[in-house]
Design an enzyme around this catalytic site. Sequence first.
Site, PDB file in Angstrom:
ATOM      1  N   TRP A   1       0.859  -1.176   0.000  1.00  0.00           N
ATOM      2  CA  TRP A   1       0.000   0.000   0.000  1.00  0.00           C
ATOM      3  C   TRP A   1       0.897   1.228   0.000  1.00  0.00           C
ATOM      4  O   TRP A   1       1.829   1.318   0.796  1.00  0.00           O
ATOM      5  CB  TRP A   1      -0.915   0.035   1.232  1.00  0.00           C
ATOM      6  CG  TRP A   1      -1.519   1.398   1.421  1.00  0.00           C
ATOM      7  CD1 TRP A   1      -2.489   1.976   0.664  1.00  0.00           C
ATOM      8  CD2 TRP A   1      -1.135   2.379   2.392  1.00  0.00           C
ATOM      9  NE1 TRP A   1      -2.738   3.256   1.100  1.00  0.00           N
ATOM     10  CE2 TRP A   1      -1.918   3.527   2.164  1.00  0.00           C
ATOM     11  CE3 TRP A   1      -0.202   2.395   3.426  1.00  0.00           C
ATOM     12  CZ2 TRP A   1      -1.805   4.691   2.930  1.00  0.00           C
ATOM     13  CZ3 TRP A   1      -0.079   3.550   4.200  1.00  0.00           C
ATOM     14  CH2 TRP A   1      -0.879   4.673   3.957  1.00  0.00           C
TER      15      TRP A   1
ATOM     16  N   HIS B   1      -8.119  -6.475   5.152  1.00  0.00           N
ATOM     17  CA  HIS B   1      -7.718  -5.645   6.276  1.00  0.00           C
ATOM     18  C   HIS B   1      -9.021  -5.311   6.982  1.00  0.00           C
ATOM     19  O   HIS B   1      -9.737  -4.391   6.583  1.00  0.00           O
ATOM     20  CB  HIS B   1      -7.026  -4.356   5.804  1.00  0.00           C
ATOM     21  CG  HIS B   1      -5.566  -4.524   5.541  1.00  0.00           C
ATOM     22  ND1 HIS B   1      -4.724  -3.471   5.282  1.00  0.00           N
ATOM     23  CD2 HIS B   1      -4.789  -5.641   5.546  1.00  0.00           C
ATOM     24  CE1 HIS B   1      -3.489  -3.935   5.128  1.00  0.00           C
ATOM     25  NE2 HIS B   1      -3.506  -5.241   5.269  1.00  0.00           N
TER      26      HIS B   1
ATOM     27  N   ASP C   1     -10.003   3.707  11.319  1.00  0.00           N
ATOM     28  CA  ASP C   1      -9.326   2.543  11.880  1.00  0.00           C
ATOM     29  C   ASP C   1      -9.681   2.272  13.332  1.00  0.00           C
ATOM     30  O   ASP C   1      -8.803   2.019  14.161  1.00  0.00           O
ATOM     31  CB  ASP C   1      -7.806   2.670  11.683  1.00  0.00           C
ATOM     32  CG  ASP C   1      -7.420   2.541  10.211  1.00  0.00           C
ATOM     33  OD1 ASP C   1      -7.573   1.446   9.666  1.00  0.00           O
ATOM     34  OD2 ASP C   1      -6.998   3.547   9.610  1.00  0.00           O
TER      35      ASP C   1
END
Length: 417
Positions: free
Chosen positions: A186, A285, A295
């Site tokens: 990423w 993820h 997150d």
Amino acid sequence: MKEETIRKAYEVARERYAEVGIDTEQVLKQLQDFHLSMHCWQADDVVGFEVQAGSLSGGIQTTGNYPGRARNIDELRADILKAKSLIPGTHRLNLHEIYGDFQGKVVDRDEVDASYFQSWIDWGKENDTKLDFNSSSFSHPKSGNLTLSNPDDGIRQFWIEHTKRCRDIANAMGEAQGDPCIMNLWVHDGCKDQSVNHYLYRRLLKESLDEIFEKPQPMMKDCIEGKVFGIGLESFTVGSHDFYTAYAAKNNKILTIDTGHYHPTESPADKVSAVLQFVPELMLHVSRPIRWDSDHVTIMDDPTLELFQEIVRAQALDRVHYGLDYFDASINRVGAYVVGSRAAQRCMTRALLEPTALISQLELDGKGFQNLAAIEECKSLPWAAVYDEFCVRNSVPVGLDFVKEVEQYECEVTSKR
Ligand code: RNT
Ligand code: ZN
């Protein structure tokens, strides 16, 4: 909680599920084979161990300053092991390159090699933990807004070299553990404001990837992760979902689905059956976005549950790698690992316990209301009793019993940091 009570509840659940054609013993076996790849970066707020470490950049951010952050490799390892002792099953550890064992040496990202991960490889063997890996484009003087898509050849080559070296490291990990190491790529590349060079940046990213992936690496697998936007890079993301989905499909790469990386009303779960027609495997993820890619710690919410259901319904269990990716710095970090990991497992438990064949038949027979009734009924079948039994069989605390263990660890270890 008394084992006797759990056992009784499990026996009842077993009977209930047998009535709808589900063998709970089989599901318990499948759960044992369900390995999460725990992200190392929840323990220390994505800081890592580079001697020259600066502040977190690259469009991601941790918020909160709960005491007890792991400040070095020993503390991080101890925290991970504590968390793992409270999560049933065997799990992997997902390392970022900045978590190397640099031994006080300044090692730039284009100089790193497998020797800096030997102690991790040894630790993995000693602790029955297979390793996964990530190249790290953020928090570096050369990170800027563009790395692998940078028109400046020197900067672009720097990151190409870094990523190639990361693949070598991942391959060495895979060889040492006798199981492919999954390496995620990423990069945060993007623009804060208006930009007219989108085609150029994406062409450069494609060329960089082509060069990076040239070398065959038999004991690692590549996955590539896109997103909508990063903080400070709100206007344009070079590695968008279209870009990486197309790249993965064309080049047979694993696509990473980060559940925090989509528009708020877009369903990550709905990607599974679409992209698995064209890409070999998926990496997850599992995260939790609140208004943005914040997150937050994974919980059993509808999007997460649906994601696991879609994987099971697609019979794709062996085509998916299950990584976690969240970083909450405002609560006890070991507790965050345990809550998020157990939540992911509980979602998988529910998904595996779904009498899919039965519901599917109703749907195919056009029995609309019966279908809806069955789906509704499944929501309250006693799945939790099966997960509790799974905990007992793995000798880890059941229900809230893990909380006091995290509290004790906080009292004896993390609060003293
Ligand atoms: C960022 C991506 C990426 C990172 C980690 C640290 O938006 O999700 O996966 O969170 O690599
Ligand atoms: Zn991610």
